[in-house]
Enzyme design. Sequence first.
Site, PDB file in Angstrom:
ATOM      1  CG  ASP A  66      39.772  42.115  39.931  1.00 52.00           C
ATOM      2  OD1 ASP A  66      39.900  42.665  38.813  1.00 52.00           O
ATOM      3  OD2 ASP A  66      40.292  41.035  40.206  1.00 52.00           O
ATOM      4  CG  ASP A 135      45.744  31.918  45.023  1.00 51.26           C
ATOM      5  OD1 ASP A 135      45.102  32.180  43.985  1.00 51.26           O
ATOM      6  OD2 ASP A 135      45.918  32.747  45.936  1.00 51.26           O
ATOM      7  CG  HIS A 137      43.085  34.640  42.804  1.00 49.23           C
ATOM      8  ND1 HIS A 137      44.418  34.677  43.121  1.00 49.23           N
ATOM      9  CD2 HIS A 137      42.949  35.458  41.726  1.00 49.23           C
ATOM     10  CE1 HIS A 137      45.057  35.481  42.279  1.00 49.23           C
ATOM     11  NE2 HIS A 137      44.188  35.956  41.422  1.00 49.23           N
ATOM     12  CD  GLU A 142      44.236  36.119  46.735  1.00 52.47           C
ATOM     13  OE1 GLU A 142      44.226  35.001  46.183  1.00 52.47           O
ATOM     14  OE2 GLU A 142      45.147  36.952  46.542  1.00 52.47           O
TER      15      GLU A 142
END
Length: 260
Positions: A66, A135, A137, A142
Amino acid sequence: MEVVIADEHKLAQLAADAIERLLRTETAPVLGLATGSSPLRIYDELAARHERQGLSFAHAQAFMLDEYVGIAADHPERYRNVIDTEIATRVDFAEEAVHGPDGSAEDLAAASAGYEQKIAEAGGIDLQILGIGTDGHIAFNEPGSSLASRTRVKSLTYQTRVDNARFFDGDVDQVPSLCLTQGLGTIMEARHLVLVATGGGKAEAVHQMIEGPVSAMWPATVLQMHPHVTVLVDDAAASRLQLGDYYRHAFENKPDWQHL
Ligand code: GLP
């Protein structure tokens, strides 16, 4: 999914062993590189093996997961620069062998499609290193990400920006809010996924990923559908696992011939 619970040093050794095996056996190995603090010990170990034992990356290619959108080209936290600093320039990759999504492209959709094509042209990724966000990811997929998603633009959650603010002088406003990221469907095509997570802050995400129901709310749960995943966790990150004793027992009694 194989779950290995060990100290950080041992986890880095195990990941480096798997990468070394790939580099020494494949003529054109393709690595998937991740940013974040989790893989740093693995990169240190690989750089040390390159230095001391001549482990070579000269015949390998690498793809990043990313990249931030809207970050200055020379910003030290631009993922491309992080990967150069932490691993690419410490070993002997050939020029142009390390690829990343172009977060500065004018046409981000075209850059995403082009990146997918480059991965395909390289023959796909043999071994993908992954971290995990608090979270759940992976890369920057996400919660709510399609489990079949491909490389695309994503908005970061406020929590992820808060988590990453430590790399931006503790100032959440300096953390970009857009990124380009490989999709969950893209990541799932890598042949071996090696996810590393340490510290109690990751315990709930690790529990959900391994033992929770598959759900876009915890994107890493998609890994339950992959045939070859290794999860490397320390005691703190493993602290919420329901079957921790079983994973420890299985790893301790693993036959010697069976690699990660
Ligand atoms: C970022 C990266 C992810 C990484 C995650 C966890 O959001 N895009 O690839 O896994 O952070 O980072 P860390 O390893 O620093 O906890």
